[in-house]
Design a protein around this motif. Sequence first.
Motif, PDB file in Angstrom:
ATOM      1  N   GLY A  95      93.913  99.877 -15.055  1.00 11.82           N
ATOM      2  CA  GLY A  95      94.904 100.769 -14.468  1.00 11.82           C
ATOM      3  C   GLY A  95      94.974 100.633 -12.963  1.00 11.82           C
ATOM      4  O   GLY A  95      93.959 100.389 -12.300  1.00 11.82           O
TER       5      GLY A  95
ATOM      6  N   SER B   2      92.617 102.691 -10.908  1.00 14.99           N
ATOM      7  CA  SER B   2      91.191 102.441 -11.040  1.00 14.99           C
ATOM      8  C   SER B   2      90.642 101.546  -9.937  1.00 14.99           C
ATOM      9  O   SER B   2      89.437 101.317  -9.874  1.00 14.99           O
ATOM     10  CB  SER B   2      90.904 101.783 -12.397  1.00 14.99           C
ATOM     11  OG  SER B   2      91.352 102.603 -13.456  1.00 14.99           O
TER      12      SER B   2
ATOM     13  N   ALA C 213     100.310 106.454 -12.883  1.00 16.59           N
ATOM     14  CA  ALA C 213      99.827 105.758 -14.081  1.00 16.59           C
ATOM     15  C   ALA C 213     100.477 104.386 -14.144  1.00 16.59           C
ATOM     16  O   ALA C 213     101.492 104.132 -13.505  1.00 16.59           O
ATOM     17  CB  ALA C 213     100.146 106.570 -15.338  1.00 16.59           C
TER      18      ALA C 213
ATOM     19  N   SER D 280      99.609 100.000 -15.574  1.00 13.68           N
ATOM     20  CA  SER D 280      98.695  98.870 -15.511  1.00 13.68           C
ATOM     21  C   SER D 280      98.845  98.146 -14.176  1.00 13.68           C
ATOM     22  O   SER D 280      99.955  97.948 -13.688  1.00 13.68           O
ATOM     23  CB  SER D 280      98.992  97.907 -16.661  1.00 13.68           C
ATOM     24  OG  SER D 280      98.366  96.670 -16.461  1.00 13.68           O
TER      25      SER D 280
END
Length: 340
Positions: free
Chosen positions: A47, A50, A67, A69
């Motif tokens: 993500g 992250s 949010a 990828s």
Amino acid sequence: MDVVVIGAGQAGLSAAYWLRRRGLSFVVLDADPGPGGAWQHRSPSLGAGSLHRIFDLPGRPFTPPPAGSAATVVPAYFREYEAAFDLPVRRPVAVTSVARAGGGFRVDAPTGSWTARAVINATGTWTAPYIPYYPGIADFAGRQLHYAAYRGPEEFAGRRVLVVGGGASAIHLLAELPGAFWATRREPVFHDGEFTEDHGRDVVARVAERVSAGLPPRSVVSVTGLGWTALAREARVRGALVRHPMFDRLVPGGAVWGSRFEPFDAIVWATGFRAALSHLAPLHLREPGGGIRVEGTRAVREPLVHLVGYGPSASTVGANRAGRAAVHELAEALSVLEVC
């Protein structure tokens, strides 16, 4: 033209921005099918939220969505960036050779050739994954892959996985693979503070010491330590950050430490990358120590070749500064040559 830029990741786009600002003629040759550099090849499970931080490209801030990828979010930012500044990126163009030609350079690829007065190389490391040799590596009967080929935890469901490596890639794996067994050569060191630009400058200075001596650059994490990212915190909560020393050897069914045997179905080598520079071989830039000696971003053996995203600039913040510095120096050098 004045400059050929090889690679359209963070370093290459930063250089292209400053080339446009300085009014130099240039083209960016990128081997990938679309924008995004190495980010488009990352696991869909990683993500964007992250990560440590993705530093803005010059002239256009990056605001990641809450949010999504990283393999989708970052390439979308790069695509918009290329369009906003009308950057002349040609793809897919996989450069195979850079050689001296008259008073400049010839850059060859299967799809064509380009000539320029100078070259900025920004090919990064993603296409050169590194797996070290360990006794028994060829005997292991399970699956082995480098982190570059990892595409998420689903394919490892129900399998016992050995994760090898002490960097951020290993932390990503430990956060996603239940019960993964972690082995590293050195005890990991976690960095408690924020990865600020000041901290980045300190890291760049330390990595630069090796590069200026003509030695291969060490991994950035060996200098920075590991950050407490969202992934690292998640792995800690799950009790996954239990590090073991490296095994003595691999055997068909697992790994051996002295008289202790641990069974594994798969090994993921999160053991880093090497600089992807084979196309520069005709220029004979390497020193006896195995690295390319650079001053700033300039190759000492070939002053009109600059390496950005190499050694001290192999990070997002380092790549931005390196792109600007390389263009500034080349603009001055090409101006002097023109006058002469």
